[in-house]
Design a protein around this motif. Structure first.
Motif, PDB file in Angstrom:
ATOM      1  N   ARG A 285       0.830  -1.207   0.000  1.00 21.35           N
ATOM      2  CA  ARG A 285       0.000   0.000   0.000  1.00 21.35           C
ATOM      3  C   ARG A 285       0.866   1.258   0.000  1.00 21.35           C
ATOM      4  O   ARG A 285       0.606   2.209  -0.748  1.00 21.35           O
ATOM      5  CB  ARG A 285      -0.938   0.003   1.220  1.00 21.35           C
ATOM      6  CG  ARG A 285      -2.150  -0.870   1.019  1.00 21.35           C
ATOM      7  CD  ARG A 285      -3.343  -0.357   1.796  1.00 21.35           C
ATOM      8  NE  ARG A 285      -3.427  -0.824   3.165  1.00 21.35           N
ATOM      9  CZ  ARG A 285      -4.587  -1.056   3.785  1.00 21.35           C
ATOM     10  NH1 ARG A 285      -5.738  -0.907   3.157  1.00 21.35           N
ATOM     11  NH2 ARG A 285      -4.603  -1.437   5.043  1.00 21.35           N
TER      12      ARG A 285
ATOM     13  N   THR B 250     -15.419  -9.686  -7.396  1.00 27.67           N
ATOM     14  CA  THR B 250     -14.404  -8.980  -6.620  1.00 27.67           C
ATOM     15  C   THR B 250     -13.434  -9.968  -5.982  1.00 27.67           C
ATOM     16  O   THR B 250     -13.853 -10.916  -5.308  1.00 27.67           O
ATOM     17  CB  THR B 250     -15.061  -8.125  -5.524  1.00 27.67           C
ATOM     18  OG1 THR B 250     -15.947  -7.183  -6.138  1.00 27.67           O
ATOM     19  CG2 THR B 250     -14.009  -7.370  -4.731  1.00 27.67           C
TER      20      THR B 250
ATOM     21  N   HIS C 107     -10.040 -10.148  -3.439  1.00 25.44           N
ATOM     22  CA  HIS C 107      -9.172  -9.466  -2.476  1.00 25.44           C
ATOM     23  C   HIS C 107      -8.633 -10.560  -1.575  1.00 25.44           C
ATOM     24  O   HIS C 107      -9.282 -10.965  -0.606  1.00 25.44           O
ATOM     25  CB  HIS C 107      -9.953  -8.425  -1.670  1.00 25.44           C
ATOM     26  CG  HIS C 107      -9.086  -7.577  -0.790  1.00 25.44           C
ATOM     27  ND1 HIS C 107      -9.511  -7.062   0.418  1.00 25.44           N
ATOM     28  CD2 HIS C 107      -7.802  -7.139  -0.943  1.00 25.44           C
ATOM     29  CE1 HIS C 107      -8.552  -6.365   0.962  1.00 25.44           C
ATOM     30  NE2 HIS C 107      -7.500  -6.391   0.173  1.00 25.44           N
TER      31      HIS C 107
ATOM     32  N   ASN D 141     -11.209  -5.572  -8.937  1.00 30.59           N
ATOM     33  CA  ASN D 141     -12.520  -4.926  -8.737  1.00 30.59           C
ATOM     34  C   ASN D 141     -12.801  -4.605  -7.275  1.00 30.59           C
ATOM     35  O   ASN D 141     -13.971  -4.567  -6.864  1.00 30.59           O
ATOM     36  CB  ASN D 141     -13.662  -5.790  -9.292  1.00 30.59           C
ATOM     37  CG  ASN D 141     -13.613  -5.897 -10.808  1.00 30.59           C
ATOM     38  OD1 ASN D 141     -13.065  -5.019 -11.482  1.00 30.59           O
ATOM     39  ND2 ASN D 141     -14.177  -6.969 -11.344  1.00 30.59           N
ATOM     40  N   TYR D 142     -11.753  -4.379  -6.484  1.00 29.94           N
ATOM     41  CA  TYR D 142     -11.935  -4.117  -5.052  1.00 29.94           C
ATOM     42  C   TYR D 142     -11.619  -2.661  -4.745  1.00 29.94           C
ATOM     43  O   TYR D 142     -10.554  -2.151  -5.113  1.00 29.94           O
ATOM     44  CB  TYR D 142     -11.037  -5.023  -4.218  1.00 29.94           C
ATOM     45  CG  TYR D 142     -10.973  -4.650  -2.754  1.00 29.94           C
ATOM     46  CD1 TYR D 142     -12.090  -4.794  -1.939  1.00 29.94           C
ATOM     47  CD2 TYR D 142      -9.803  -4.138  -2.193  1.00 29.94           C
ATOM     48  CE1 TYR D 142     -12.045  -4.433  -0.597  1.00 29.94           C
ATOM     49  CE2 TYR D 142      -9.740  -3.784  -0.856  1.00 29.94           C
ATOM     50  CZ  TYR D 142     -10.868  -3.932  -0.061  1.00 29.94           C
ATOM     51  OH  TYR D 142     -10.825  -3.570   1.256  1.00 29.94           O
ATOM     52  N   THR D 143     -12.533  -1.993  -4.072  1.00 31.81           N
ATOM     53  CA  THR D 143     -12.318  -0.625  -3.617  1.00 31.81           C
ATOM     54  C   THR D 143     -12.386  -0.595  -2.097  1.00 31.81           C
ATOM     55  O   THR D 143     -13.443  -0.873  -1.515  1.00 31.81           O
ATOM     56  CB  THR D 143     -13.375   0.336  -4.184  1.00 31.81           C
ATOM     57  OG1 THR D 143     -13.337   0.283  -5.622  1.00 31.81           O
ATOM     58  CG2 THR D 143     -13.118   1.762  -3.723  1.00 31.81           C
TER      59      THR D 143
ATOM     60  N   LYS E 127     -12.501   0.712   1.874  1.00 32.28           N
ATOM     61  CA  LYS E 127     -13.183   1.794   2.578  1.00 32.28           C
ATOM     62  C   LYS E 127     -12.146   2.667   3.280  1.00 32.28           C
ATOM     63  O   LYS E 127     -11.397   2.194   4.117  1.00 32.28           O
ATOM     64  CB  LYS E 127     -14.162   1.222   3.608  1.00 32.28           C
ATOM     65  CG  LYS E 127     -15.303   0.419   2.999  1.00 32.28           C
ATOM     66  CD  LYS E 127     -16.208  -0.159   4.068  1.00 32.28           C
ATOM     67  CE  LYS E 127     -17.333  -0.987   3.452  1.00 32.28           C
ATOM     68  NZ  LYS E 127     -18.191  -1.608   4.507  1.00 32.28           N
TER      69      LYS E 127
ATOM     70  N   ASN F 264      -6.416   2.796  -2.803  1.00 37.47           N
ATOM     71  CA  ASN F 264      -6.898   1.862  -3.826  1.00 37.47           C
ATOM     72  C   ASN F 264      -5.688   1.390  -4.628  1.00 37.47           C
ATOM     73  O   ASN F 264      -5.070   2.166  -5.358  1.00 37.47           O
ATOM     74  CB  ASN F 264      -7.924   2.559  -4.725  1.00 37.47           C
ATOM     75  CG  ASN F 264      -8.622   1.582  -5.663  1.00 37.47           C
ATOM     76  OD1 ASN F 264      -8.105   0.504  -5.946  1.00 37.47           O
ATOM     77  ND2 ASN F 264      -9.785   1.958  -6.150  1.00 37.47           N
TER      78      ASN F 264
ATOM     79  N   GLY G 109      -5.758  -0.748  -7.033  1.00 39.71           N
ATOM     80  CA  GLY G 109      -6.114  -1.147  -8.381  1.00 39.71           C
ATOM     81  C   GLY G 109      -6.085  -2.656  -8.550  1.00 39.71           C
ATOM     82  O   GLY G 109      -5.898  -3.414  -7.598  1.00 39.71           O
ATOM     83  N   ASN G 110      -6.271  -3.102  -9.773  1.00 39.55           N
ATOM     84  CA  ASN G 110      -6.205  -4.531 -10.073  1.00 39.55           C
ATOM     85  C   ASN G 110      -4.747  -4.963 -10.145  1.00 39.55           C
ATOM     86  O   ASN G 110      -3.946  -4.341 -10.851  1.00 39.55           O
ATOM     87  CB  ASN G 110      -6.902  -4.844 -11.396  1.00 39.55           C
ATOM     88  CG  ASN G 110      -8.397  -4.582 -11.340  1.00 39.55           C
ATOM     89  OD1 ASN G 110      -8.982  -4.475 -10.257  1.00 39.55           O
ATOM     90  ND2 ASN G 110      -9.032  -4.473 -12.491  1.00 39.55           N
TER      91      ASN G 110
END
Length: 357
Positions: free
Chosen positions: A246, A318, A320, A335-337, A339, A343, A345-346
């Motif tokens: 991250r 999705t 993850h 396809n995961y965003t 909270k 982000n 990304g893919n």
């Protein structure tokens, strides 16, 4: 949630300390170069997470939640509003913060500061009144008898308060920004519910005095650490590998701290990896994955599937997750965003993580 039933873990806090890199270490031709380093330590073979590179931290103690702390903070100009700013009303509160999120954030920040001092001799404390505090940097108290106080606090965590009284200082908890919350999976022999915090120091301390649980202390930037990890030069556990991934998406320290400050009171998802035993290895589901259960049992047995790790992927949905198959160790995101977080990304990213199975 079934957290109150058969609770089999301990609460803990970890501190991710960042510092500006030396400009000479950054290639002027590479504008995308990471301009900060992260403080890491390698634990001894007989310590928790032995021989692995981790952020400083450890389990919480009753002394970290003592009522004595609030009047001390008040003496330096901090008010009820400052305390309440640690958790935004209506924000999700993971189980580690339940009942009284503000008080829990105070206690866990103190835990992270105390453990960082015990392990590395780095004391994130300030003598400055609130009105004189810098916006970004954490205070470091360097004029203490480090070995003496490390020994005292290690034997009795309440001695941190006595240190603060003697040196007229306070734990610099407002310079710590809540980052994430990880709960160890059922596959681990020792389980921890850990709140991770981020802090930035203006200058790298010259004299870090590590404890006997630490064999190596180093500073390095996340991109290089991930490269070294892929080569097998450093051992990472899932939280460290995932969080470094991250961090690699924000390479400027100012932007990173600004982001951390913005999300610190908003709360985010508890990251509890749920293991699936596949035909060729393991899949560890993370929140948001289409296979992640709506009602989580934090002490459930390992799920078994008659498919390979790749067969369990469904790119129409999705994803993850962490995947372990043979020599491959992967972070898979599709396809995961998240909270209130970065982000990524893919991606299907190789990270050489170690997981007890």
């Amino acid at each position: 949630m079934k957290r109150a039933i058969e609770r089999r873990w301990r609460d803990s806090a970890s501190l991710i300390v960042l510092a500006k890199r030396n400009v000479d270490a950054i290639s002027k031709s590479n504008t995308d170069a990471c301009n900060y380093d992260i403080l890491l330590q390698t634990r001894t073979h007989n310590a928790s997470f032995s021989n692995s590179v981790v952020f400083p931290g450890g389990v919480t103690e009753e002394a970290d939640a003592s009522d004595h702390w609030l009047p001390l903070f008040t003496n330096f100009g901090y008010t009820k509003r400052d305390f309440e700013a640690l958790h935004r009303p209506g924000s999700p509160a993971n189980p580690i913060f339940k009942d009284d999120p503000v008080r829990r954030h105070i206690a866990l920040r103190i835990s992270a500061i105390r453990e960082t001092f015990e392990e590395l001799g780095l004391l994130i404390c300030s003598t400055e009144h609130k009105n004189n505090k810098p916006d970004i940097w954490s205070g470091i108290l360097s004029n203490v008898d480090t070995k003496h106080w490390q020994s005292k606090i290690s034997k009795n965590p309440s001695e941190l308060f006595n240190l603060c009284k003697e040196y007229n200082c306070y734990p610099d908890i407002w310079s710590l920004h809540y980052w994430s919350n990880w709960l160890s999976p059922v596959t681990l022999p020792k389980r921890f519910d850990t709140a991770f915090y981020v802090a930035a120091v203006k200058d790298k301390p010259a004299n870090i005095q590590s404890s006997n649980e630490v064999v190596k202390v180093e500073w390095d930037h996340p991109i290089n650490l991930l490269e070294r990890n892929t080569k097998g030069e450093v051992i990472l556990h899932p939280p460290q590998g995932y969080e470094l991934s991250r961090f690699s998406h924000i390479t400027d320290l100012g932007k990173l701290i600004s982001f951390a400050r913005n999300i610190t009171s908003q709360g985010n998802e508890l990251i509890f990896p749920i293991p699936i035993r596949a035909k060729d290895g393991y899949v560890f589901l993370l929140p948001g994955d289409h296979l992640y259960p709506a009602n989580v049992d934090y002490n459930a047995q390992i799920i078994t599937k008659d498919k390979t790790t790749k067969e369990l992927r469904d790119t129409t949905k999705t994803l993850h997750r962490l995947e372990i198959a043979g020599s491959e160790r992967l972070i898979v995101v599709h396809n995961y965003t998240p909270k209130n977080h970065i982000n990524m990304g893919n991606q299907i990213k190789s990270v050489n993580i170690t997981i007890h199975q």
